[in-house]
Design a protein around this motif. Structure first.
Motif, PDB file in Angstrom:
ATOM      1  N   GLU A  20      53.325  41.985  38.874  1.00  0.00           N
ATOM      2  CA  GLU A  20      52.604  41.630  40.092  1.00  0.00           C
ATOM      3  C   GLU A  20      51.666  42.768  40.491  1.00  0.00           C
ATOM      4  OE1 GLU A  20      52.797  38.742  41.847  1.00  0.00           O
ATOM      5  OE2 GLU A  20      54.169  37.944  40.332  1.00  0.00           O
ATOM      6  N   LYS A  21      50.562  42.408  41.118  1.00  0.00           N
ATOM      7  CA  LYS A  21      49.591  43.406  41.560  1.00  0.00           C
ATOM      8  C   LYS A  21      50.223  44.415  42.523  1.00  0.00           C
ATOM      9  CE  LYS A  21      46.096  41.866  43.891  1.00  0.00           C
ATOM     10  NZ  LYS A  21      44.804  41.368  44.386  1.00  0.00           N
ATOM     11  N   ILE A  47      42.362  48.587  43.109  1.00  0.00           N
ATOM     12  CA  ILE A  47      42.993  47.834  42.031  1.00  0.00           C
ATOM     13  C   ILE A  47      42.612  46.364  42.175  1.00  0.00           C
ATOM     14  CG2 ILE A  47      45.185  47.136  40.996  1.00  0.00           C
ATOM     15  CD1 ILE A  47      46.370  49.760  42.163  1.00  0.00           C
ATOM     16  N   ASP A  48      42.023  45.812  41.110  1.00  0.00           N
ATOM     17  CA  ASP A  48      41.642  44.407  41.082  1.00  0.00           C
ATOM     18  C   ASP A  48      42.303  43.729  39.900  1.00  0.00           C
ATOM     19  OD1 ASP A  48      39.688  44.367  43.251  1.00  0.00           O
ATOM     20  OD2 ASP A  48      38.460  45.601  41.929  1.00  0.00           O
ATOM     21  N   GLU A  49      42.794  42.518  40.111  1.00  0.00           N
ATOM     22  CA  GLU A  49      43.348  41.721  39.020  1.00  0.00           C
ATOM     23  C   GLU A  49      42.238  40.832  38.474  1.00  0.00           C
ATOM     24  OE1 GLU A  49      47.160  38.813  38.125  1.00  0.00           O
ATOM     25  OE2 GLU A  49      46.778  39.493  40.157  1.00  0.00           O
ATOM     26  N   ARG A  62      45.929  38.198  31.931  1.00  0.00           N
ATOM     27  CA  ARG A  62      45.403  38.944  33.076  1.00  0.00           C
ATOM     28  C   ARG A  62      45.369  40.425  32.730  1.00  0.00           C
ATOM     29  NH1 ARG A  62      45.179  34.416  34.735  1.00  0.00           N
ATOM     30  NH2 ARG A  62      45.701  33.468  36.699  1.00  0.00           N
ATOM     31  N   PHE A  64      44.183  44.416  34.808  1.00  0.00           N
ATOM     32  CA  PHE A  64      43.899  45.082  36.069  1.00  0.00           C
ATOM     33  C   PHE A  64      42.787  46.089  35.850  1.00  0.00           C
ATOM     34  CE2 PHE A  64      48.211  43.590  36.219  1.00  0.00           C
ATOM     35  CZ  PHE A  64      48.298  42.999  37.461  1.00  0.00           C
TER      36      PHE A  64
END
Length: 121
Positions: A20-21, A47-49, A62, A64
């Protein structure tokens, strides 16, 4: 404007369970704090997913993107900043099980506007 560096780090969990982010942020926060206590180098990140598209990727892959820009007022030595960021990254990678990681560095012009409690009217 000041000439400085922008670091973009891609962490990808190809074919693996994706954390999880919030967990990624927790790991980064802890590593940043530990490095600051050791070196007094101030580093912050965004932080970007992101969705990933690649030859071997599934549709649900996915990654990050972690972005950091060295503030030349807070951290005047680019080499010290880079080494501290690297120390943080190695710690984060180790905790996350050594996912695929790519770091890019580019020179950017930036301006920093510190938060001011007083508002001018």
């Amino acid at each position: 404007m000041s000439l400085t560096e922008k670091y973009e780090i891609l962490i990808a969990f190809l074919g693996r369970e994706i954390p999880e982010k919030e967990y990624i942020a927790k790991v980064w926060n802890q590593a940043i704090l530990e490095e600051y206590q050791k070196s007094t180098v101030y580093i912050n990140v965004a932080i970007d997913e992101r969705l990933l598209a690649c030859v071997d990727c599934t549709e649900s892959e996915r990654g990050f993107i972690i972005t950091s820009v060295r503030n030349p007022i807070q951290s005047q030595d680019p080499e010290l900043y880079y080494n501290s960021l690297g120390s943080i990254l190695f710690k984060v990678r180790n905790i996350l099980g050594d996912p695929y990681t790519l770091i890019t560095v580019e020179q950017v012009n930036s301006s920093f506007f510190p938060y001011n409690l007083k508002t001018s009217r």
